[in-house]
Scaffold this active site. Structure first.
Site, mmCIF file in Angstrom:
data_model
loop_
_atom_site.group_PDB
_atom_site.id
_atom_site.type_symbol
_atom_site.label_atom_id
_atom_site.label_comp_id
_atom_site.label_asym_id
_atom_site.label_seq_id
_atom_site.Cartn_x
_atom_site.Cartn_y
_atom_site.Cartn_z
ATOM 1 N N ASP A 176 -13.771 7.820 6.724
ATOM 2 C CA ASP A 176 -13.323 8.160 8.081
ATOM 3 C C ASP A 176 -12.891 9.627 8.180
ATOM 4 O O ASP A 176 -12.179 10.128 7.326
ATOM 5 C CB ASP A 176 -12.133 7.279 8.480
ATOM 6 C CG ASP A 176 -12.548 5.836 8.720
ATOM 7 O OD1 ASP A 176 -13.758 5.546 8.582
ATOM 8 O OD2 ASP A 176 -11.676 5.011 9.023
ATOM 9 N N GLY A 202 -15.104 6.197 13.275
ATOM 10 C CA GLY A 202 -15.284 5.838 11.863
ATOM 11 C C GLY A 202 -16.450 4.916 11.545
ATOM 12 O O GLY A 202 -16.576 4.436 10.413
ATOM 13 N N ASP A 244 -20.063 3.731 10.316
ATOM 14 C CA ASP A 244 -20.823 4.304 9.201
ATOM 15 C C ASP A 244 -21.961 3.361 8.775
ATOM 16 O O ASP A 244 -22.128 2.272 9.347
ATOM 17 C CB ASP A 244 -19.897 4.620 8.033
ATOM 18 C CG ASP A 244 -19.034 3.431 7.638
ATOM 19 O OD1 ASP A 244 -19.527 2.279 7.714
ATOM 20 O OD2 ASP A 244 -17.854 3.641 7.274
ATOM 21 N N ARG A 272 -38.014 7.572 16.242
ATOM 22 C CA ARG A 272 -37.804 7.809 17.665
ATOM 23 C C ARG A 272 -37.570 9.313 17.767
ATOM 24 O O ARG A 272 -36.867 9.905 16.946
ATOM 25 C CB ARG A 272 -36.572 7.024 18.155
ATOM 26 C CG ARG A 272 -36.186 7.272 19.613
ATOM 27 C CD ARG A 272 -35.160 8.384 19.736
ATOM 28 N NE ARG A 272 -34.635 8.481 21.092
ATOM 29 C CZ ARG A 272 -33.879 9.471 21.527
ATOM 30 N NH1 ARG A 272 -33.557 10.461 20.714
ATOM 31 N NH2 ARG A 272 -33.436 9.487 22.755
ATOM 32 N N ASP A 309 -36.446 12.763 19.701
ATOM 33 C CA ASP A 309 -35.521 13.244 20.716
ATOM 34 C C ASP A 309 -36.134 14.379 21.558
ATOM 35 O O ASP A 309 -36.840 15.237 21.016
ATOM 36 C CB ASP A 309 -34.259 13.745 20.002
ATOM 37 C CG ASP A 309 -33.123 14.042 20.964
ATOM 38 O OD1 ASP A 309 -32.804 13.161 21.791
ATOM 39 O OD2 ASP A 309 -32.551 15.144 20.897
ATOM 40 N N GLU A 319 -38.889 10.111 23.192
ATOM 41 C CA GLU A 319 -37.928 10.000 24.297
ATOM 42 C C GLU A 319 -38.527 10.740 25.478
ATOM 43 O O GLU A 319 -38.762 11.943 25.409
ATOM 44 C CB GLU A 319 -36.582 10.638 23.951
ATOM 45 C CG GLU A 319 -35.597 10.482 25.119
ATOM 46 C CD GLU A 319 -34.454 11.501 25.139
ATOM 47 O OE1 GLU A 319 -33.506 11.303 25.888
ATOM 48 O OE2 GLU A 319 -34.536 12.518 24.426
ATOM 49 N N HIS A 344 -27.656 5.032 24.766
ATOM 50 C CA HIS A 344 -26.497 5.923 24.611
ATOM 51 C C HIS A 344 -26.459 7.005 25.680
ATOM 52 O O HIS A 344 -25.482 7.736 25.775
ATOM 53 C CB HIS A 344 -26.544 6.547 23.214
ATOM 54 C CG HIS A 344 -27.725 7.452 23.013
ATOM 55 N ND1 HIS A 344 -29.034 6.984 23.034
ATOM 56 C CD2 HIS A 344 -27.817 8.784 22.836
ATOM 57 C CE1 HIS A 344 -29.864 8.001 22.852
ATOM 58 N NE2 HIS A 344 -29.146 9.103 22.738
ATOM 59 N N ASP A 345 -27.519 7.133 26.440
ATOM 60 C CA ASP A 345 -27.583 8.178 27.467
ATOM 61 C C ASP A 345 -27.396 7.646 28.882
ATOM 62 O O ASP A 345 -27.561 8.409 29.849
ATOM 63 C CB ASP A 345 -28.928 8.909 27.390
ATOM 64 C CG ASP A 345 -28.945 9.952 26.290
ATOM 65 O OD1 ASP A 345 -27.863 10.470 25.952
ATOM 66 O OD2 ASP A 345 -30.037 10.251 25.763
ATOM 67 N N ASP A 357 -22.362 8.252 29.608
ATOM 68 C CA ASP A 357 -21.924 8.999 28.425
ATOM 69 C C ASP A 357 -20.709 9.857 28.772
ATOM 70 O O ASP A 357 -20.774 10.602 29.743
ATOM 71 C CB ASP A 357 -23.133 9.846 27.977
ATOM 72 C CG ASP A 357 -22.781 10.981 27.048
ATOM 73 O OD1 ASP A 357 -21.728 10.925 26.390
ATOM 74 O OD2 ASP A 357 -23.601 11.928 26.987
ATOM 75 N N ARG A 366 -20.454 4.666 24.989
ATOM 76 C CA ARG A 366 -20.487 4.735 23.519
ATOM 77 C C ARG A 366 -19.201 4.190 22.901
ATOM 78 O O ARG A 366 -18.729 4.672 21.880
ATOM 79 C CB ARG A 366 -20.726 6.184 23.085
ATOM 80 C CG ARG A 366 -22.021 6.758 23.649
ATOM 81 C CD ARG A 366 -22.189 8.242 23.363
ATOM 82 N NE ARG A 366 -23.445 8.752 23.952
ATOM 83 C CZ ARG A 366 -23.892 9.997 23.805
ATOM 84 N NH1 ARG A 366 -23.191 10.886 23.107
ATOM 85 N NH2 ARG A 366 -25.017 10.376 24.368
#
Lengths: 557, 557
Positions: free
Chosen positions: A147, A167, A169, A322, A324, A353, A419-420, A464, A468
């Protein structure tokens, strides 16, 4: 007949090869005007007498147009063809010279030669895929020892800030793979995991290292291997449009200015490099200093990033990428990328994308498919906000489907959120029924369903960075009914081949009643999906179709 | 408004960059329906408030459609845009999502990023070019010592056979360069001159040698240098679709069968290689044994031919290539070809042989233009056979022009005939007046006029091989009036910049009277061309236009 509306061009998506000896053709006509359509075809160097005929099938309609499609056998790979359109009154010929009642005056279309590079080869496994998108910093914390300082408590009910760390992972992902298998997804897409100071890691400082907050090479390898053990494939996120400002090449330019051998890797207006108040160099989007745009069209830059991509593909044994901001990177880069990646893993899936018309990138030489944000838009307007009628919904889906080759349409990542974007349940104004209808549609429509982590347990979140939030793991805080709904639909999809691999036909569209029904057919098996998007119970009459005749109706949910 | 007829796509030829910061857009609407068209544009990452507006100009029409065009400034290279169409009653918005009276519902088109590879850069000199095509075996015999055995007497009044030899050579071309300069052409295109047993030399046995019947390396160099001395550029013919059967690699496969390292350079069904009665390998066209198809998509084959092309470009200092059967060779080859040739000669012109829609090859990364056989077809139907009205003629020209970027349209090789067609005068049924009208049109319409050797002195000839008769050099047998007519028109073209570099607008089209008139404008200067294709003298009224107002009418012929 309204001749001005008829359209065909001898290139994708109107003509494209399925194989080296099969050319699929598509023609658009004005809705309801053409009763039958045939294509007469032959080798470019043979005479009209040797030609053959293929009856086209009407496969789609929108508010204005009908589409007819068929496959031309092309044993010599060189094709010429002309369409014959039958209306109630007349017969028309349509070729390169135009539309005419005289065949000769219409001319012929030429697809001069079918080359391998024009055959869009999507990996076979993609047809059966169900994708789950993970934003690793927020999915699961498996190793508290990694972390970062100032890490926040794993709480899902407050919106994160753009610089928050929780944190999450790779070990956390490993731990949850059995859970993902239980849900029923078989493909993971991870947003970037290479070294980067941000929580999203789209500004990468070291493409050759796993971010130390996420783990190391070994953890990553263990993650991929565990996933594979559970029959789950893994895709990485390729950020080649821009790097981070700590990327070695950019640091070198910052230090050495015009003397740096890397100065051309970026587009820098003048030296020394100025980052603020406004960067003196080109960046992603609108002057984002820590995302300098990469000059991927230069051979040395291209080579560096192809090596990076090849390295991870081979060493980690991943199943694809994927990509970007993929539509802002040059096509030559993507062509070389496809060649390189496929030489390492012939079954790698390559997904760009792109939020808009993806046609130019899906012609065989660049990507297999895209994140289907246009699907999301349509689904929002029909299921979430109910702004569109079923007719409008169908029209938008049809025109998107007809805008790309069938292979790509079958591999689109049909997403409700990412996430967008705002989360879909939030977009539905928290209405679970609306969300569920959308999920039902997503799981049954052609393409690959993509679940954004947490959507399946009812997570909420605005745009966003609010979308998230850390994943909800406490079962009592999860919407278990939604989870079961997802699991059941994924299971149904895996059990019924037509839902994964079938052709598509609209069955019934009734805007007044809010009914949208369609059929999927694969080999001899058909599955019909009937959606009532209205707010009350309806009686409808479903006509038998060529596919639906004599069907046994079941409600497998 | 008939919305179904409106068309735009954010790719060539509807959207393409002129420069890295200029995007040209084109929109097609139903004829006569749209009175004004604007495009609202901005950077993809900026808000609507920062957008700007460009008024589009109606540049063309055919029987069904109007086209509007304009240039969007794109300083950041990332463009989003939406069209506003004004009709008498309404205002419509048109974007990626569709056509709507509400701007929001229309969405926006995205041209995500302008890359160098998408900028079609045609060499500047091409705008001023006038091409003369030479078939070397039939143009002039300058060195009788090189004549092959069984050479026929240089007589133009009998049709050649497909295997006739007359003894034309490179020395003959050198001798006639002053004559070509006098005619007024400034670019030579030579059909193949590398070692080959045939008279046409499209089956090349040695790509590294000048055919000994034509001369040697030194003669060739002298030819190019003499031409350059006279201000005449030289283009070679690149035959990379297939080789000859005596090509070293094919011979090796014939000798060694499956053991040959070159066996994959061709597609051979089984070994040993069988040439007759039917070749057991893929060939050009329909089983032509001495033209085995080359597998140019393989790196080693590609490399060999790129080296060949680079060698001749550099060592001979030639000015470009015409490419044979160019649409049957893979796009990857042509992309690499363009890169390689331009790295040796940044001003090299690259012209493909293609008889049909050339759109896919003219997007910046492959060729500059094509041999414009569609132009020839239109010119035949209007001037030679008078089958088409002026309106049909304009329609066909317009749709061809609107099917490619402007840079390519300005560099099309507008030909009346070639070594592969009946001669134009013969096609006109020997009617010199019809031929002259066509030449007048060819010399004034956008694109590069291409004269097939001998047409300018009135040579006749049916389809191949009759169109390949030995050039007429005896002045008394030449049609000197036709020669002077060509010379005068070429001179006019060289004197009037608008004819070479000007934009095009139709001025008047009157099918009943057979009138076709158009304007060319460059900078402040306009030239109008008025053609009476009918059989009698006509009075017409020419309206002043934005370009023609207050013009001084001259008849420079």
């Amino acid at each position: 007949m309204l001749l001005e509306t008829i359209h065909h061009r001898p290139e994708s998506p109107y003509a494209y090869p399925l194989e080296l000896d099969q050319l699929r053709v598509r023609i658009r006509t004005k809705k309801g005007e053409v009763s039958g359509c045939r294509v007469f075809h032959g080798d470019r160097y043979r005479s009209e007498e040797e030609e053959e005929e293929v009856l086209l099938t009407q496969t789609a309609s929108d508010l204005w147009f009908d589409w007819f499609e068929g496959v031309i056998p092309a044993p010599t790979r060189r094709v010429q063809y002309v369409f014959r359109l039958d209306t109630e009154e007349n017969t028309w010929w349509y070729g390169e010279k135009g539309i005419s009642q005289e065949r000769g005056a219409a001319g012929v279309f030429h697809y001069a030669y079918i080359h391998e590079e024009a055959v869009l080869r999507v990996p076979e496994w993609a047809r059966d895929a169900a994708v789950y998108q993970i934003f690793p910093e927020r999915f699961a914390n498996g190793d508290a020892g990694l972390d970062p300082e100032g890490v926040l408590p794993w709480k899902s009910n407050t919106p994160p800030k753009s610089d928050s760390f929780y944190g999450g992972d790779l070990k956390g992902i490993i731990d949850r793979i059995p859970w993902l298998a239980e849900l029923g997804v078989n493909t993971l897409y991870l947003t970037p995991i290479f070294r980067s100071p941000s929580n999203h890691k789209y500004n990468i400082d070291d493409y050759e290292q796993i971010d130390p907050g996420f783990g190391d090479w070994k953890t990553c390898k263990a993650m991929v291997e565990t996933a594979h053990h559970y029959g789950i494939r893994v895709l990485f996120d390729g950020v080649f449009n821009h790097s981070g400002s700590g990327f070695f090449a950019f640091r070198d330019v910052q230090e050495k200015g015009a003397a740096s051998p890397y100065k051309n890797w970026f587009r820098i207006r003048d030296f020394p490099v100025v980052m603020s108040p406004q960067p003196h160099y080109e960046t992603f989007a609108d002057h984002i200093p820590d995302m300098p745009k990469l000059m991927t069209h230069l051979p040395e830059v291209r080579e560096y990033f192809l090596n990076v991509a090849e390295y991870w593909t081979r060493e980690m044994g991943i199943d694809g990428w994927r990509l970007d901001v993929a539509n802002e990177v040059d096509a030559a880069f993507w062509r070389a990328f496809r060649e390189r990646i496929r030489s390492v893993n012939p079954d790698a899936l390559i997904v760009g994308e792109i939020w808009h018309d993806p046609g130019p990138w899906l012609r065989g030489d660049q990507w297999d498919s895209v994140m289907n944000y246009r699907f999301r838009e349509a689904v929002i307007s029909f299921f979430a906000t109910c702004e569109w009628t079923a007719e409008e919904f169908e029209a938008r889906l049809t025109s998107a489907r007809m805008g790309v080759p069938e292979q790509a349409a079958s591999a689109m990542w049909n997403l409700l959120g990412s996430h967008d974007t705002e989360r879909f349940l939030t977009r539905c104004n928290h209405d679970r029924k609306r969300f569920q209808l959308a999920v039902l549609f997503q799981m049954t429509y052609p393409g690959i369903p993509m679940i954004y982590y947490g959507d399946e347990v009812g997570m909420e979140g605005g745009p966003d960075p609010d979308c998230r939030r850390p994943m909800v793991w406490e079962e009592e805080k999860q919407d278990r009914e939604l989870f079961d709904f997802h699991r059941k639909l994924l299971d149904l999809r895996h059990r019924l081949a037509p839902l994964r691999r079938g052709d598509y036909r609209t069955w019934k569209v009734d805007g007044k009643k809010g009914i949208y029904a369609f059929l999927r057919r694969y080999q001899e098996e058909s599955v019909g999906v009937v959606i009532n998007n209205g707010d009350r119970r309806r009686s409808i009459r479903l006509e038998g179709t060529a596919w639906g005749e004599g069907a046994v109706l079941l409600d497998p949910l």
